[in-house]
Design a protein around this motif. Sequence first.
Motif, short mmCIF file in Angstrom:
data_model
loop_
_atom_site.label_atom_id
_atom_site.label_comp_id
_atom_site.label_asym_id
_atom_site.label_seq_id
_atom_site.Cartn_x
_atom_site.Cartn_y
_atom_site.Cartn_z
N UNK A 103 -11.56 -2.72 -1.17
CA UNK A 103 -12.82 -2.24 -0.54
C UNK A 103 -12.78 -2.65 1.00
N UNK A 104 -12.11 -3.87 1.49
CA UNK A 104 -12.15 -4.22 2.82
C UNK A 104 -10.57 -4.64 3.23
N UNK A 105 -10.39 -4.44 4.44
CA UNK A 105 -9.11 -4.71 5.21
C UNK A 105 -9.22 -5.66 6.30
N UNK A 106 -8.40 -6.62 6.42
CA UNK A 106 -8.34 -7.24 7.74
C UNK A 106 -6.74 -7.33 8.22
N UNK A 107 -6.22 -6.73 8.94
CA UNK A 107 -4.62 -6.62 9.04
C UNK A 107 -4.26 -6.59 10.43
N UNK A 108 -3.37 -7.46 10.65
CA UNK A 108 -2.36 -7.37 11.78
C UNK A 108 -1.05 -6.36 11.56
N UNK A 109 -0.90 -6.05 10.35
CA UNK A 109 0.13 -5.35 9.76
C UNK A 109 -0.32 -3.76 10.17
N UNK A 110 0.24 -3.46 11.25
CA UNK A 110 -0.23 -2.26 11.72
C UNK A 110 0.16 -0.95 11.19
N UNK A 111 1.32 -1.09 10.26
CA UNK A 111 1.99 0.21 9.52
C UNK A 111 0.74 0.63 8.76
N UNK A 112 -0.18 -0.15 8.27
CA UNK A 112 -1.35 0.16 7.40
C UNK A 112 -2.06 1.15 8.07
N UNK A 113 -2.12 1.35 9.49
CA UNK A 113 -3.20 2.28 10.05
C UNK A 113 -2.21 3.10 10.75
N UNK A 114 -0.69 3.02 11.19
CA UNK A 114 -0.13 3.87 11.64
C UNK A 114 0.99 4.56 11.13
N UNK A 115 1.08 4.32 9.75
CA UNK A 115 2.08 5.01 8.96
C UNK A 115 1.12 6.08 8.27
N UNK A 116 0.97 7.47 8.40
CA UNK A 116 0.22 8.38 8.07
C UNK A 116 0.12 8.37 6.56
N UNK A 117 1.45 7.98 5.77
CA UNK A 117 1.61 8.23 4.51
C UNK A 117 0.64 7.00 3.82
N UNK A 118 0.44 5.85 4.70
CA UNK A 118 -0.26 4.84 4.04
C UNK A 118 -1.74 5.20 4.23
N UNK A 119 -2.12 5.67 5.73
CA UNK A 119 -3.57 5.50 5.98
C UNK A 119 -4.33 6.80 5.52
N UNK A 120 -3.32 7.80 5.07
CA UNK A 120 -4.21 8.94 4.43
C UNK A 120 -4.75 8.49 3.20
N UNK A 121 -4.37 7.46 2.53
CA UNK A 121 -4.97 7.05 1.32
C UNK A 121 -6.28 6.42 1.33
N UNK A 122 -6.67 5.84 2.79
CA UNK A 122 -7.71 5.26 3.19
C UNK A 122 -8.71 6.08 4.05
N UNK A 123 -8.39 6.84 4.95
CA UNK A 123 -9.05 7.31 5.84
C UNK A 123 -10.47 7.93 5.65
N UNK A 124 -10.30 8.71 4.52
CA UNK A 124 -11.64 9.74 4.03
C UNK A 124 -12.65 8.87 3.55
N UNK A 125 -12.25 7.53 3.28
CA UNK A 125 -13.46 6.83 2.47
C UNK A 125 -13.75 5.64 3.51
N UNK A 181 0.81 -1.44 0.00
CA UNK A 181 0.15 -0.09 -0.04
C UNK A 181 0.80 1.40 0.01
N UNK A 182 1.99 1.25 0.57
CA UNK A 182 2.93 2.29 0.24
C UNK A 182 3.46 2.74 -1.11
N UNK A 183 3.02 1.86 -1.81
CA UNK A 183 3.67 1.92 -3.31
C UNK A 183 2.56 3.07 -4.02
N UNK A 184 3.09 3.88 -4.81
CA UNK A 184 2.22 4.95 -5.26
C UNK A 184 1.25 4.41 -6.42
N UNK A 185 1.45 3.00 -7.08
CA UNK A 185 0.60 2.55 -7.89
C UNK A 185 -0.27 1.38 -7.22
#
Length: 304
Positions: free
Chosen positions: A62-84, A53-57
């Motif tokens: 639609x759905x995520x189930x993750x214990x890879x917490x960087x998805x939610x804790x790295x703001x550079x990644x989470x900002x791609x998701x949070x508004x939606x 998810x860190x990749x620009x491409x």
Amino acid sequence: MTPVLLYWNHVCILHNQEKNFLEGLTARLREEGIALEVRYFGLGYPEHMSEYLARPDAVLPDLIVSADLEVFEDSRIFKKLERDLYPAATWLPLRQGPALDSVRRGTRLLPFLSIPLVYYTKDTSHCAGKRLSELKGLAFGGINNSAGKTLVKAVWSRYGRGAALSLLESGAVSDMPIGAFQQVRLGQSPTALVPSLYALRADGERSFLRRPAEGPLLIPSYFCARNSIPEGAARRIAAEILCPELCDFYVENGDLILYPSCTTGHSRQEGARYFTPAPEWYETVSAEEFYALYGAMLPTAHIP
């Protein structure tokens, strides 16, 4: 037919059973007009979810189930998701208590479970009653997953950057938590921080399970849903995944702490206190600052 893309990066030691469950769920949902596609990440797959998810491409799911917490804790990644994101944390009743209080993250992330990490030792004098910041030579694992990262973040959050640095300087760090368990088993380290499932192998005579003074370190996982699919379909799949069958399986086979109230099982590590990074820590320490320390001390870490 409603297409739904689910990204899954979860409990690697139980992944074969997870995959069987999801294959059955996919078949059931197809009969209801939902075409669920699951893409897996983590151990045994080319990438962790956060690395992808860190990749620009990266294609957003639609759905995520993750214990890879960087998805939610790295703001550079989470900002791609949070508004939606839908307010999924309000969709299902959850068990109230200290464990849930420790891992709540607003209304958009639905807590699924936590992996409790505890001490495994052959020398109780080395660790009994001690804080994680006090132990020299602590073995721990998960350089490129959330086990190692969360430990460093939690110590930094509570005791400061210097304590996190000391932990990394003196620690015996393995690629995976099972490596830390093996270091103690083979007499190479006095104490390891490992998932309780491993530590439960202690016999109470030559090896022992002990809890850190702060309580078990929690590695939580979350479910979230983007408004790229109808809310009804997202709620339906959430209820099917966070169901008694899978929740009970996790408790019985992984000693995990489950949050959906549909399950009656309990981890043996549940108690009055737990160790997690403080929510405000993420507001004061950026992902770049964290990785500057983590990557400098652990050359094999993947730095996004």
